[in-house]
Scaffold this active site. Structure first.
Site, PDB file in Angstrom:
ATOM      1  CG  ASP A  10      -1.789   1.186   1.359  1.00  0.00           C
ATOM      2  OD1 ASP A  10      -2.518   1.431   0.381  1.00  0.00           O
ATOM      3  OD2 ASP A  10      -1.770   1.894   2.374  1.00  0.00           O
ATOM      4  CB  SER A  11       0.328   4.779  -0.788  1.00  0.00           C
ATOM      5  OG  SER A  11      -0.883   4.929  -0.097  1.00  0.00           O
ATOM      6  CB  CYS A 183     -10.219   5.196   0.522  1.00  0.00           C
ATOM      7  SG  CYS A 183      -8.809   5.792   1.490  1.00  0.00           S
ATOM      8  CG  HIS A 185      -6.875   5.841   5.541  1.00  0.00           C
ATOM      9  ND1 HIS A 185      -5.945   5.420   4.635  1.00  0.00           N
ATOM     10  CD2 HIS A 185      -6.184   6.565   6.477  1.00  0.00           C
ATOM     11  CE1 HIS A 185      -4.741   5.865   5.005  1.00  0.00           C
ATOM     12  NE2 HIS A 185      -4.860   6.551   6.106  1.00  0.00           N
TER      13      HIS A 185
END
Lengths: 270, 270
Positions: A10-11, A183, A185
């Site tokens: 992931d980023s 997303c 998050h």
């Protein structure tokens, strides 16, 4: 049986919500997690850069002799999945495809909502992916740029967060029958989003759960499940390992023992 | 008289609030602006990376034959100013020093507040800089991570933003006599922050204005003011020029004609 590990990247931190779902249903699998903290967020960056970054990360994870690679980042999944698929002798799966298939399963009226970062929403990737599987579906997408910093501030059960949720989600009511949390998050806000949508009939879809299910099916089909009783996952980042450990534990809901910093330049782009 | 340009850089858009203040008092100066959009935000990255990034950008701006360099980014100013100062034949100034001196000028009781990103606040750089100039000053700092995304969402005169401002700033009331806006995005919220603090006697300090004043004094002292009647500023980024132009116009309050994408790797680290 195959005791090699699973690569996830992931980023940054968000992909830990994917790791969490994978560990829930595949507790015997060892995971190598990479968070590209030096270059996050991916959402505002160009396709060319995202593909390059993803290739570098895949090359690094390849050195861990993995049996499957999960792109936990929506942006990277949108932009780099094709570039990585078929390039390695292990399968590569992403959250976008899994999330899209999951939404189609629960959508009763063919009206699917998507929320995500600006990058994911503007790319239209969920809509394309969904319509590839079923053409006569309406997709309505909106970006929610405040959700990520609210989560990272730990403002979950918070009056401000409730107002922001209403601001971003009121348009979805009466318009869709399912809502993809596009997303990584956002699942942290899952409970409060579900409460806001309670009584509307909108089904909330968490792609992290969907991609974990697909990974499990894949390993079962190929007879590649691990038979290990105890595993220790490994965590790597491109910058700020301590910050990653602290924030990461909130996402994961459990302790992270050790985080190692890696210089990706040493691994090339394959 | 010296018609060479001024270099300004930031991790992204925020430095445009600095550019704006410079152009207000130095309209005849040509500016070369660099926004490191491929690697923003700097706030969560390590000192080593920030120094490397800043050196690469300085090398690029050097090729434009500049007569001064302004580090508009608080994080880069905190971490890379020393590495750049003395390395070039042009002076390098940063927002942190200018903001600190500005706060000391207006602070009546020696109790200075600072707000900024987590990176800036955790580094303690404003406190160190302020105490270097005047030791017997109290500094109280807090990070406001939601301000940047609220600004980037254009949520300026907004009920949610007012609640977030109250959440972050109520602790400063009765505790400080001045407040440094220690992040280049925050001046966009300057009016609404001033309104919230109205009647408290707290003076709001905008480092963008202070660094513009210092630049002007520097050029006047060295007799290096430009005598050009018309100048065209140039804008460079490391990624996504179109996105930069769109969002940048909000920060600048005026049109941006053209934004060019640069590959910094070609310029080295000097």
């Amino acid at each position: 049986m195959d005791n090699r590990g699973i690569g996830i990247f992931d980023s940054g931190f968000g992909g830990l919500t994917v790791l969490k779902e994978i560990k829930k249903i595949l507790p015997g699998e060892k995971v190598y997690y990479f968070g590209d903290t030096a270059r996050l967020p991916y959402g505002s960056k160009s396709r060319e850069n995202i593909v390059n970054y993803s290739q570098e990360i895949a090359e690094f994870l390849k050195t861990k002799d993995i049996k499957a690679l999960v792109i936990a980042c929506n942006t990277a999944s949108a932009m780099a999945l094709e570039a990585l698929q078929g390039k390695y002798d292990f399968p590569v799966i992403g959250v976008i495809g899994a999330g899209s298939r999951g939404a189609l399963k629960v959508s009763s009226g063919g009206r699917i909502g998507v929320i995500g970062t600006k990058g994911t929403v503007n790319s239209g990737v969920y809509e394309r992916e969904i319509k590839k599987i079923k053409a006569d579906v309406e997709v309505y997408a909106n970006s929610c740029p405040l959700f990520v910093p609210l989560v990272e501030e730990g403002m979950i059960e918070d009056e401000i967060t409730k107002m922001v949720i209403e601001r971003y989600l009121s348009n979805f009511k009466g318009r869709v029958d399912s809502l993809i949390l596009g997303c990584t998050h956002y699942p942290i806000l899952g409970d409060i989003i579900r409460r806001y949508l309670d009584g509307t009939g909108i089904e909330v879809v968490n792609p992290a759960i969907e991609v974990a299910k697909e990974l499990k099916e894949l390993l079962e089909e190929e007879d590649q499940l691990s038979d290990m009783a105890e595993v220790h996952d490994e965590f790597y980042v491109s910058d700020s390992p301590n910050h990653f450990r602290e924030l990461g534990e909130m996402f994961l809901g459990s302790e992270i023992e050790k985080v190692q910093k890696i210089n990706l330049e040493e691994y090339g782009r394959g």
